[in-house]
Design a protein around this motif. Structure first.
Motif, short mmCIF file in Angstrom:
data_model
loop_
_atom_site.label_atom_id
_atom_site.label_comp_id
_atom_site.label_asym_id
_atom_site.label_seq_id
_atom_site.Cartn_x
_atom_site.Cartn_y
_atom_site.Cartn_z
N THR A 83 -29.95 21.87 -22.05
CA THR A 83 -29.98 21.92 -23.72
C THR A 83 -30.47 20.55 -24.35
N PHE A 102 -24.05 25.35 -22.85
CA PHE A 102 -24.19 23.92 -23.12
C PHE A 102 -24.61 23.42 -21.59
N ALA A 151 -26.70 17.17 -30.08
CA ALA A 151 -26.59 18.62 -30.01
C ALA A 151 -25.62 19.00 -31.18
#
Ligand SMILES: Cc1ncc(COP(=O)(O)O)c(C=O)c1O
Length: 385
Positions: A147, A143, A109
């Motif tokens: 995600t 988040f 991420a």
């Protein structure tokens, strides 16, 4: 001390608490005095006496002790754990071993700690693997596992994420991550640096492939000794990209002509460890296990919850989820009109130690904190705001 939640650990083990309100374990944790003493004792012995009373055999046994302690913490067998210097070292080793290539992808991420993404970004320059950084920076509070899941497909070779995010405090469910990785046959590399020592972790039961953690944050240990758990099927296949005399089954055989790799996760360890840091890690794991990791989690969650309520009363935007299952010891907040670094500096002047992260302020609450710390931090904030 005010009424409210007492510290879980004796505050006298952390003398700096007489000077400051320490809410910065997410950056560098405090080592309790018994941990400091254990490190000083072994460090002093080696520094002052060298191999006197520390021959090859003893050296080997001393190296085994922190590995066994780390294994106890993770519910793992000692063969499935390596003691590395830090999380970053293990992440790099694992990345260059797995070495996914063109046509494959690695999922992480964009708000991750850089050491979680850098090994793959660097590797991509050599192998052409696609690194997919799922977008969360624009809306960090959103988040979640979704995600990550949104970026995963059948070409995903590796999912590399933190258990607890350093800059938002989100905690992901490791079992759900394992399931996600298994569904596409990917390797799960799980960074527990912001959770080990707070959240109970039974690595074999969870089924994570690789789990790394530095030792100097929530584990209350010292820089220089971190943990890497490898599922047996993983270390058996691991041909480590970095090798040295300590990577071998019998380091004191000194055979420079072949590389008889250790028949354990220890093949990840390639050189002389920081013995004093290892002694600190052993003592710190024992200290935390004596407190009980379940109790640590309940304590850290309760204090972080108290802080969160106070921050919201003061008008902060809290990025960390409210639900107990989705957070651990970290609370991150933005304050309208304030940059994180300025506010953190003002708090430090008032004796409240925190870290600025991604424009916000990160508060970390651990075993030595109590409700009076929360009240003092909130009072200082109110005054500054
Ligand atoms: C998730 C995570 N991984 C790794 C690290 C630190 O890496 P190292 O101990 O290797 O410097 C941090 C530090 O904040 C972190 O939050």
């Amino acid at each position: 001390m005010s009424a409210g939640r007492p510290a879980l650990a004796p505050r006298s083990d952390f003398p700096v608490l007489e000077e400051v309100v320490y809410l910065n374990t997410g950056s560098i944790g405090l080592e309790p005095l018994p941990v400091q003493r254990a490190a000083e004792e072994l460090g002093g012995q080696i520094a002052g006496r060298g191999t006197v009373g520390f021959d090859d055999e003893i050296e080997k046994r001393v190296g085994d002790i922190p590995r066994a302690a780390a294994a106890r913490l993770l519910g793992a067998g000692p063969d499935d754990v390596a003691v590395v210097t830090h999380a970053t070292e293990a992440l790099c080793q694992v990345a260059w071993w797995l070495k996914p290539g063109a046509g494959e992808n690695v999922v992480s991420a964009d708000l991750e700690f850089p050491s979680v993404t850098y090994p793959w970004l660097r590797l991509a320059r050599d192998t052409g693997v696609e690194v997919r950084l799922a977008p969360a920076l624009d809306d960090p509070a959103s988040f979640s596992l979704d995600t990550i899941a949104g970026a995963v497909d059948e070409r995903t070779a590796v999912i590399c994420v933190s258990h607890v995010q350093y800059a938002t405090g989100h905690r992901l469910d490791p079992a759900a991550l394992v399931e996600l990785a298994r569904s596409v046959d990917a390797t799960l590399v799980f960074d527990a640096t912001q959770s080990a020592g707070v959240v109970p972790l039974d690595a074999p039961a969870l089924g994570v492939d690789v789990l790394v953690s530095s030792g100097y944050k929530w584990l209350c240990s010292a820089p220089g000794a971190g943990i890497c758990y490898l599922r047996p099927e993983i270390w058996e296949r691991l041909d480590p990209p970095f090798v040295g005399w300590k990577s071998t089954e019998d380091a004191i055989a000194f055979d420079a002509t072949t590389i008889p790799l250790a028949r354990s996760a220890r093949r990840l360890e390639y050189s002389t460890p920081a013995y004093a840091a290892g002694a600190a890690l052993t003592a710190a794991v024992e200290y935390l296990l004596d407190l009980g990791i379940e109790n640590v989690l309940a304590h850290d969650l309760a204090l972080a919850g108290e802080l969160r309520q106070g921050l919201e009363r003061l008008g902060a935007e809290v990025l960390t989820p409210a639900h107990d299952d989705r957070r651990a010891g970290i609370v991150i907040a933005r304050f309208p009109g304030w940059e994180g670094p300025d506010l953190a500096a003002r708090l430090a002047e008032a004796g409240v130690i925190v870290s600025p992260r991604l424009g916000s302020v990160r508060f970390s609450l651990h075993v030595f904190n109590d409700s009076s710390d929360v009240e003092r931090a909130l009072a200082a904030l109110e005054e500054i705001l």
